[in-house]
Enzyme design. Sequence first.
Site, PDB file in Angstrom:
ATOM      1  N   THR A  62       0.667  -1.154  -0.179  1.00 57.42           N
ATOM      2  CA  THR A  62      -0.028  -0.034  -0.144  1.00 57.42           C
ATOM      3  C   THR A  62       0.953   1.324  -0.008  1.00 57.42           C
ATOM      4  OG1 THR A  62      -0.246  -0.326   2.570  1.00 57.42           O
ATOM      5  CG2 THR A  62      -1.939  -1.032   1.341  1.00 57.42           C
ATOM      6  N   ARG A  63       0.363   2.410  -0.493  1.00 61.28           N
ATOM      7  CA  ARG A  63       0.760   3.662  -0.573  1.00 61.28           C
ATOM      8  C   ARG A  63       0.003   4.822  -0.296  1.00 61.28           C
ATOM      9  NH1 ARG A  63       4.563   0.779  -0.586  1.00 61.28           N
ATOM     10  NH2 ARG A  63       6.404   1.103  -1.399  1.00 61.28           N
ATOM     11  N   LYS A 274      -0.116  -1.337   9.548  1.00 61.48           N
ATOM     12  CA  LYS A 274       1.102  -1.297   8.879  1.00 61.48           C
ATOM     13  C   LYS A 274       1.607   0.190   9.250  1.00 61.48           C
ATOM     14  CE  LYS A 274       3.258  -0.649   4.336  1.00 61.48           C
ATOM     15  NZ  LYS A 274       2.936  -0.535   2.848  1.00 61.48           N
ATOM     16  N   CYS A 324      12.258  -1.329   2.219  1.00 60.61           N
ATOM     17  CA  CYS A 324      12.495  -0.827   0.674  1.00 60.61           C
ATOM     18  C   CYS A 324      13.388   0.254   0.478  1.00 60.61           C
ATOM     19  CB  CYS A 324      10.928  -0.570   0.261  1.00 60.61           C
ATOM     20  SG  CYS A 324      10.630   0.878   1.140  1.00 60.61           S
ATOM     21  N   LYS A 357       2.249   8.032  -5.116  1.00 60.01           N
ATOM     22  CA  LYS A 357       0.850   8.526  -5.284  1.00 60.01           C
ATOM     23  C   LYS A 357       0.774   9.565  -6.599  1.00 60.01           C
ATOM     24  CE  LYS A 357       0.937  10.886  -1.465  1.00 60.01           C
ATOM     25  NZ  LYS A 357       2.756  10.790  -1.094  1.00 60.01           N
TER      26      LYS A 357
END
Length: 396
Positions: A62-63, A274, A324, A357
């Site tokens: 997710t972002r 998260k 990441c 995004k």
Amino acid sequence: MNIWRWRGVQIIAERSDYDVIIVGAGSMGMSAGYHLARRGVKTLLIDAFDPPHTEGSHHGETRLIRHAYSGDPAYIDLALRAQVLWEEAEAESGLKLLAPSGVLNLADSKVYSFAGRLEEARKRKVRAEQLDAEEICRRWPALNLPESFEAMYEPDAGYLYSERCITAYRQLALDHGAELLTNTPVLKVTAREGSVTVQTKQGDYHGAAAILSAGAWFSSLSPFINLPIKAVRKVVGWFGSTPDFETGRFPGFTLGAEEGEFYGFPSISGAGLKIGRHDTGEVWKPGEPLQPFGSLESDEGDLRRVLEAYMPGAAGRLLKGSVCKYEHTPDEDFIIDRHPAHNHVLLAGGFSGHGFKFSSAVGEILADMAVQGHTRQNIAPFSLSRFNSSASDLKS
């Protein structure tokens, strides 16, 4: 020898197999590949891995996508355009890409104020509510906040399923005729007037133009281009949480406090809340091993401390950790520009941990610049020249 026209200008080159070659098919590159291919541009995407993958900046499920942005007002306009394009990609691909969860931006007023962001949001008719600590805790009683906290809540914001977004743009790009080379590291890029050559172990590829979107791997393209980008190792963790933090009951969030800058997501289907830390990080260089989650005490420790302080119901057992990379510029603003020596080579990098995004809109911008020579979006804040580096520092 081939003769054709590119952006209305006659080009002469020894060989060109593609109109545009994209080096780096992550979030920005894959989006650009789609936007070019759907316009009928003969496009080749090259990636060192097989996107979506875990070697860059787009994995981890997710972002956040939010619109009431800090920094230059161009970010708000870009975020709004990105939202439209994500919705279009979702409709065209048939994949669920967006989750409209709302985003709760929390901050200790001793260290940060939302005043500027709220003002810009109002100017651009972005819905955003200013909340004090009492109102925050009334709406989300699982939070434990001191009176000094305040919030800016964006009800129209949410999060993106990041790997799914890459998958969608990959399939759409291929459907529109783009070609993709996976597991193909780029060894060297060279350019001359009207042509670009990309060298790999599998052979050389030639194009009339190129887009370089290599993310944290940009330094591997030196000396053709040297950008002021520093890659850093980042971690995120999923923690056992109470039902108060499940999707539908808790939004995406950011949090700024004396402990640092954090961001996170509700527990999706019981996977746990998260959370990641936006500031700090260990410097990483291409070719170096990336230490797995848990190699440093701070990997879990920093995340757990902020959860115990402000979200105790989400400070349960560590369920999963992931690593990441961020690719920081000195000012944490993006680089979207042309190569200082080769006008037909576009650069997209330095997205500094907050770029995903925007990738739907950045891909459109790059396609506009490649095909039309300009874009309607304001990209002046992302100019490479703002760093005032000499040409010899940046170009080959």
